[in-house]
Design a protein around this motif. Structure first.
Motif: not given
Length: 299
Positions: A228-239
């Motif tokens: 699980a990678t919460g910080s990646a989901v943050v970047t995904f929100a930007g995308l």
């Protein structure tokens, strides 16, 4: 000897989610000692708790991969805040607000206990920023042992690099089957990550109904795959916001399921807060389960 506590994060179920090591009394440890401990524990991340620089904040924290320190991460923030809240061992329901000082900036966290379930939601310390694109679909597919037709989703057609503290190469994958078959593959993998300028890749499939399936690979960072990678989901929100996935105003909620292929199913919730057509905040939420308490030698 140092106290050592572990949690499984982004899950309500022991032995699922993403394991996290917490060193709750890390004042006096050097950076080198922290890195040795993170390497010894060999989890995707270890978080060290120190006295805050600002007395009103709950704690200052430092987060380490087995091979490097990182400025911010999701599952350590969730797990550490739940632990520091004291709600896990408290009878009845409750709520705690706190701020954790991370290298990327202060991180506000809300922790709640409802009907015995403890969860937390944090506001990302920085908004995601796009760093570039990787239009070479052939290289991307070869780097993952996939076919070119396996790369793309209705959301976005080609990989993009985004940063929100840590940076990630976000790779759209067309089906769950392709996601399950993906594996970092040799020299092409090295060429892809070198071109992207990041050691971490996050693959996603659009399952519809605001739900996504994902995997994350970072072998050069000491994490072959992350549950699980919460910080990646943050970047995904930007995308997502960049490609018009969200309404111009208000909250868009998504769910991300990760770690299934590892046998460590994790559930990550995200709120994308839009104001005037722009992403104004990203909030990441999930649960955690206390797994163990022990002691470890000081390096």
């Amino acid at each position: 000897m140092l106290e050592l506590i572990t949690y499984d994060v982004f899950t309500d179920t022991p032995f699922l989610g993403n394991p996290l090591a917490i060193i709750p009394d890390a004042d006096g440890l050097s950076t080198a000692q922290m890195q040795v401990l993170a390497q010894e524990l060999n989890l995707s991340e270890t978080i060290f708790v120190l006295r805050p620089d600002t007395p009103a904040h709950r704690a200052k924290v430092r987060i380490f991969f087995p091979k490097a320190e990182i400025p911010f991460a999701g599952h350590p923030t969730i797990g550490c805040a739940i632990h520091l809240s004291g709600l896990v061992n408290m009878a009845g329901d409750g709520a705690v607000e706190m701020v954790l000082e991370e290298n990327a900036g202060p991180v506000p966290v809300s922790v709640r206990k409802v009907d015995g379930r403890v969860s937390a939601e944090f506001t990302a310390p920085v908004l995601p920023e796009q760093l570039g694109e990787i239009p070479d679909i052939g290289l991307t597919a070869r780097a993952l042992g996939l076919d070119p037709g396996d790369i793309s989703t209705p959301v976005v057609a080609a990989p993009e690099v985004w940063q929100a503290g840590p940076d990630y190469l976000l790779i759209p994958v067309s089906t769950r089957d392709a996601l399950a078959r993906a594996r970092p593959a040799g020299a092409d993998w090295d060429r892809l990550t070198e071109r992207a300028g990041t050691i971490s890749t996050w693959l996603f499939v659009d399952d519809g109904a605001q739900h996504f399936r994902a995997r994350m690979f970072s072998p050069a960072g000491g994490t072959p795959e992350d549950p699980a990678t919460g910080s990646a989901v943050v970047t995904f929100a930007g995308l997502l916001a960049h490609h018009g996935y969200c309404s111009a105003q208000g909250d868009t909620r998504i769910r991300v399921t990760q770690g299934v292929e590892m046998g460590r199913r994790s559930e990550i919730g995200a709120r994308l807060v839009m104001q005037g057509g722009k992403l104004a905040a990203v909030r990441i939420g999930g649960s955690a389960v206390h797994m163990s308490t022990g002691r470890i030698r000081i390096p």
